[in-house]
Design a protein around this motif. Structure first.
Motif, PDB file in Angstrom:
ATOM      1  N   VAL A 108       0.842  -1.202   0.000  1.00 37.09           N
ATOM      2  CA  VAL A 108       0.000   0.000   0.000  1.00 37.09           C
ATOM      3  C   VAL A 108       0.876   1.250   0.000  1.00 37.09           C
ATOM      4  O   VAL A 108       0.635   2.204  -0.757  1.00 37.09           O
ATOM      5  N   GLN A 109       1.894   1.238   0.838  1.00 34.71           N
ATOM      6  CA  GLN A 109       2.792   2.393   0.922  1.00 34.71           C
ATOM      7  C   GLN A 109       3.549   2.603  -0.398  1.00 34.71           C
ATOM      8  O   GLN A 109       3.799   3.745  -0.809  1.00 34.71           O
ATOM      9  N   ARG A 110       3.901   1.506  -1.055  1.00 35.30           N
ATOM     10  CA  ARG A 110       4.564   1.621  -2.353  1.00 35.30           C
ATOM     11  C   ARG A 110       3.627   2.284  -3.373  1.00 35.30           C
ATOM     12  O   ARG A 110       4.067   3.105  -4.193  1.00 35.30           O
ATOM     13  N   LYS A 111       2.337   1.911  -3.355  1.00 30.15           N
ATOM     14  CA  LYS A 111       1.374   2.547  -4.256  1.00 30.15           C
ATOM     15  C   LYS A 111       1.295   4.048  -3.983  1.00 30.15           C
ATOM     16  O   LYS A 111       1.201   4.859  -4.912  1.00 30.15           O
ATOM     17  N   ALA A 112       1.311   4.408  -2.709  1.00 31.55           N
ATOM     18  CA  ALA A 112       1.278   5.833  -2.358  1.00 31.55           C
ATOM     19  C   ALA A 112       2.478   6.561  -2.955  1.00 31.55           C
ATOM     20  O   ALA A 112       2.356   7.677  -3.486  1.00 31.55           O
ATOM     21  N   TYR A 113       3.631   5.915  -2.888  1.00 29.66           N
ATOM     22  CA  TYR A 113       4.856   6.521  -3.416  1.00 29.66           C
ATOM     23  C   TYR A 113       4.830   6.600  -4.939  1.00 29.66           C
ATOM     24  O   TYR A 113       5.076   7.664  -5.524  1.00 29.66           O
ATOM     25  N   GLU A 114       4.520   5.470  -5.593  1.00 26.47           N
ATOM     26  CA  GLU A 114       4.611   5.401  -7.051  1.00 26.47           C
ATOM     27  C   GLU A 114       3.506   6.188  -7.758  1.00 26.47           C
ATOM     28  O   GLU A 114       3.766   6.886  -8.740  1.00 26.47           O
TER      29      GLU A 114
ATOM     30  N   ILE B 287      -2.961   7.501   2.540  1.00 28.06           N
ATOM     31  CA  ILE B 287      -2.943   6.213   1.839  1.00 28.06           C
ATOM     32  C   ILE B 287      -2.270   5.228   2.780  1.00 28.06           C
ATOM     33  O   ILE B 287      -1.043   5.197   2.896  1.00 28.06           O
ATOM     34  N   SER B 288      -3.079   4.427   3.460  1.00 25.33           N
ATOM     35  CA  SER B 288      -2.607   3.714   4.635  1.00 25.33           C
ATOM     36  C   SER B 288      -3.107   2.282   4.675  1.00 25.33           C
ATOM     37  O   SER B 288      -3.897   1.848   3.830  1.00 25.33           O
ATOM     38  N   THR B 289      -2.649   1.560   5.698  1.00 21.90           N
ATOM     39  CA  THR B 289      -3.088   0.186   5.907  1.00 21.90           C
ATOM     40  C   THR B 289      -4.485   0.167   6.500  1.00 21.90           C
ATOM     41  O   THR B 289      -5.350  -0.597   6.065  1.00 21.90           O
ATOM     42  N   TRP B 290      -4.700   0.991   7.522  1.00 24.59           N
ATOM     43  CA  TRP B 290      -5.984   1.076   8.214  1.00 24.59           C
ATOM     44  C   TRP B 290      -6.660   2.410   7.910  1.00 24.59           C
ATOM     45  O   TRP B 290      -5.997   3.424   7.762  1.00 24.59           O
ATOM     46  N   SER B 291      -7.983   2.388   7.850  1.00 24.60           N
ATOM     47  CA  SER B 291      -8.721   3.610   7.556  1.00 24.60           C
ATOM     48  C   SER B 291      -8.501   4.666   8.633  1.00 24.60           C
ATOM     49  O   SER B 291      -8.502   4.362   9.832  1.00 24.60           O
ATOM     50  N   ALA B 292      -8.342   5.918   8.187  1.00 25.80           N
ATOM     51  CA  ALA B 292      -8.206   7.047   9.107  1.00 25.80           C
ATOM     52  C   ALA B 292      -9.274   8.106   8.831  1.00 25.80           C
ATOM     53  O   ALA B 292      -9.103   9.279   9.166  1.00 25.80           O
ATOM     54  N   THR B 293     -10.380   7.705   8.241  1.00 24.86           N
ATOM     55  CA  THR B 293     -11.423   8.661   7.860  1.00 24.86           C
ATOM     56  C   THR B 293     -11.991   9.402   9.060  1.00 24.86           C
ATOM     57  O   THR B 293     -12.142  10.629   9.040  1.00 24.86           O
ATOM     58  N   ALA B 294     -12.315   8.677  10.126  1.00 19.34           N
ATOM     59  CA  ALA B 294     -12.928   9.315  11.290  1.00 19.34           C
ATOM     60  C   ALA B 294     -12.001  10.337  11.945  1.00 19.34           C
ATOM     61  O   ALA B 294     -12.409  11.491  12.157  1.00 19.34           O
TER      62      ALA B 294
ATOM     63  N   ALA C 276      -8.499  13.188   1.590  1.00 23.04           N
ATOM     64  CA  ALA C 276      -9.065  11.919   1.134  1.00 23.04           C
ATOM     65  C   ALA C 276      -8.320  10.792   1.825  1.00 23.04           C
ATOM     66  O   ALA C 276      -7.104  10.865   2.019  1.00 23.04           O
ATOM     67  N   THR C 277      -9.066   9.762   2.205  1.00 23.40           N
ATOM     68  CA  THR C 277      -8.463   8.552   2.760  1.00 23.40           C
ATOM     69  C   THR C 277      -8.620   7.434   1.739  1.00 23.40           C
ATOM     70  O   THR C 277      -9.687   7.254   1.162  1.00 23.40           O
ATOM     71  N   MET C 278      -7.555   6.680   1.524  1.00 19.37           N
ATOM     72  CA  MET C 278      -7.537   5.628   0.508  1.00 19.37           C
ATOM     73  C   MET C 278      -6.804   4.412   1.061  1.00 19.37           C
ATOM     74  O   MET C 278      -5.770   3.999   0.538  1.00 19.37           O
ATOM     75  N   HIS C 279      -7.312   3.836   2.143  1.00 15.46           N
ATOM     76  CA  HIS C 279      -6.602   2.729   2.768  1.00 15.46           C
ATOM     77  C   HIS C 279      -6.753   1.449   1.932  1.00 15.46           C
ATOM     78  O   HIS C 279      -7.724   1.276   1.196  1.00 15.46           O
ATOM     79  N   GLY C 280      -5.773   0.566   2.058  1.00 13.30           N
ATOM     80  CA  GLY C 280      -5.837  -0.721   1.366  1.00 13.30           C
ATOM     81  C   GLY C 280      -5.678  -0.640  -0.138  1.00 13.30           C
ATOM     82  O   GLY C 280      -6.055  -1.570  -0.859  1.00 13.30           O
ATOM     83  N   MET C 281      -5.097   0.419  -0.643  1.00 15.51           N
ATOM     84  CA  MET C 281      -4.983   0.611  -2.093  1.00 15.51           C
ATOM     85  C   MET C 281      -4.248  -0.548  -2.761  1.00 15.51           C
ATOM     86  O   MET C 281      -3.212  -1.012  -2.295  1.00 15.51           O
ATOM     87  N   ASN C 282      -4.825  -1.040  -3.878  1.00 13.22           N
ATOM     88  CA  ASN C 282      -4.163  -2.078  -4.669  1.00 13.22           C
ATOM     89  C   ASN C 282      -4.387  -1.810  -6.151  1.00 13.22           C
ATOM     90  O   ASN C 282      -5.015  -0.803  -6.530  1.00 13.22           O
ATOM     91  N   ASP C 283      -3.887  -2.697  -7.010  1.00 13.07           N
ATOM     92  CA  ASP C 283      -3.967  -2.470  -8.457  1.00 13.07           C
ATOM     93  C   ASP C 283      -5.407  -2.434  -8.958  1.00 13.07           C
ATOM     94  O   ASP C 283      -5.740  -1.637  -9.844  1.00 13.07           O
ATOM     95  N   VAL C 284      -6.281  -3.283  -8.416  1.00 14.65           N
ATOM     96  CA  VAL C 284      -7.680  -3.297  -8.857  1.00 14.65           C
ATOM     97  C   VAL C 284      -8.348  -1.973  -8.521  1.00 14.65           C
ATOM     98  O   VAL C 284      -9.062  -1.390  -9.351  1.00 14.65           O
TER      99      VAL C 284
END
Length: 396
Positions: A67-73, A135-142, A156-164
């Motif tokens: 997830v962190q790599r997606k945030a970076y790339e 862009i994190s492992t766990w949601s931080a929306t609240a 914006a919160t985008m936890h769990g980001m993956n290719d799909v």
């Protein structure tokens, strides 16, 4: 009015066939955060050891941090390689905070930059940036929703980001997502109650009733336009309520595959009973309910409004049209009355979604969801498919 291609029957039955445009951070930012001109943006992510892994982007050498790599790339590098200039934005820095290990738990204030320096989320991040992307492992929306109201940023919160998720849920046009969500919201707002029938494999039918008190349905639609402080939870695309009352029963599939029946009274889950699997899992849940009853309070009822492929992450999969979800725990970020201080322990003050979807809960069917609004009674979902009433609303 003709339905868009993605709402045609063949695509809805096979959402993986839906054609999406290529993901573009410029398009996403321009749509979600219009206007971006003159805004200062940053990216937050999470680690158990944030100083160690953030310093010099050390996490890029560890495959565990996808997830962190997606945030970076997809965001940090894109910003540095021209996207920020195209958007008229400044900043683009990336920071790391301590992983919470719980959905929507409050964040520790310590945060670290790429040089390993310790900073403060309140003093150095929320106070100095106009747009915060988490862009994190766990949601931080609240917690970020609470902080944006205090400090005035958008995010914006985008936890769990993956290719799909990148190629579908974040590639859509959020103006269209917002428009569809609003049509369904209008079709369901000010409902008195919702009733959900769950059919188990043994033929039993469980029914959960949720009292809504004619409240305005809300929508998670992904737009944070203008200058009003707000945080979008992406991918977006749902309408939701904060239940005022609830009773009945509904099934629960635990992480280890154990199936249970949850009994609800006065909006609270009061016990779990084993269907199949590990009795110890049921016992552990019942002990948690006994020790801290707030962990069983229902804080959300939500319905997906998008046609999206299954991503394996609930943040996208709960947005699929024909699914619904309940959530227990904290709901102050949704306008509810359950706040972290009401829990016995800080680590219990999570907001935990319970998603009902064919891929997630194949052991039972949502045979029917019914809405009552005054003298009007409408079927909303049948067998994980939107009803004719909902499809008609989408044509308006």
């Amino acid at each position: 009015m003709l339905l868009p291609d993605y709402l045609h029957e063949d695509v809805m039955l096979n959402p993986e066939t839906r054609k999406f445009p290529e993901f573009s951070v410029v398009k996403l930012m321009n749509t979600v955060f219009e206007p971006t001109q003159g805004c200062k943006v940053c990216i937050l992510t999470d680690f158990d050891e944030p100083q160690k892994w953030m310093k010099g982007f050390a996490f890029l050498e560890n495959e565990e941090f996808s997830v962190q790599r997606k945030a970076y790339e997809e965001f940090y590098e894109a910003f540095k390689n021209g996207a920020m200039e195209e958007l008229g934005m400044t900043g683009g820095e990336m920071y790391a905070y301590y992983c919470t290990h719980g959905s929507n738990l409050d964040l520790r204030d310590e945060v670290f930059d790429v040089e390993g320096n310790q900073l403060s989320l309140d003093k150095d991040i929320y106070s100095n940036y106009d747009i915060v992307l988490c862009i994190s492992t766990w949601s931080a929306t609240a917690p970020l929703t609470a902080k944006c109201k205090e400090f005035g940023f958008r995010g914006a919160t985008m936890h769990g980001m993956n290719d799909v998720i990148l190629s579908s849920g974040l590639a859509v046009d959020y103006n269209e997502v917002s428009a569809d969500a609003e049509k369904i919201r209008l079709a369901m707002t000010k409902a008195d109650s919702i009733e959900i029938d769950f059919t188990l494999e043994d033929g039993r039918v469980l029914t959960a009733w949720l009292g809504l008190g004619q409240q305005e349905a809300q929508k998670s639609h992904g737009l944070c336009k203008g200058k009003t402080p707000d945080v979008a939870n992406l991918p977006a695309g749902e309408i939701y309520y904060v239940p005022e009352d609830a009773h009945g029963e509904f099934p629960m599939k635990y992480e280890d595959g154990t199936l249970g029946v949850l009994t609800v009274k006065d909006r609270n889950i009061i016990k779990s009973t084993l269907i199949e699997g590990d009795q110890a899992t049921i016992d552990a849940h019942n002990e948690r309910l006994k020790d801290d009853p707030m962990t069983g309070t229902l804080g959300e009822l939500g319905f997906g409004t998008q046609v999206l492929p299954v991503s394996g992450q609930d943040i996208q999969d709960e947005k699929v049209l024909g699914t619904c979800h309940l959530a227990t725990g904290r709901d102050d970020h949704l306008g509810g009355d359950i706040v972290p201080e009401m829990f016995k322990k800080h680590e219990n003050s999570t907001h935990d979604d319970i998603l009902f979807a064919p891929h997630k809960t194949p052991n039972f069917d949502i045979s029917e969801v019914r809405m009552k609004r005054g003298d009007q009674e409408e079927v909303i979902i049948q067998h994980f498919r939107p009803s004719a009433y909902i499809m008609n609303a989408l044509t308006k």
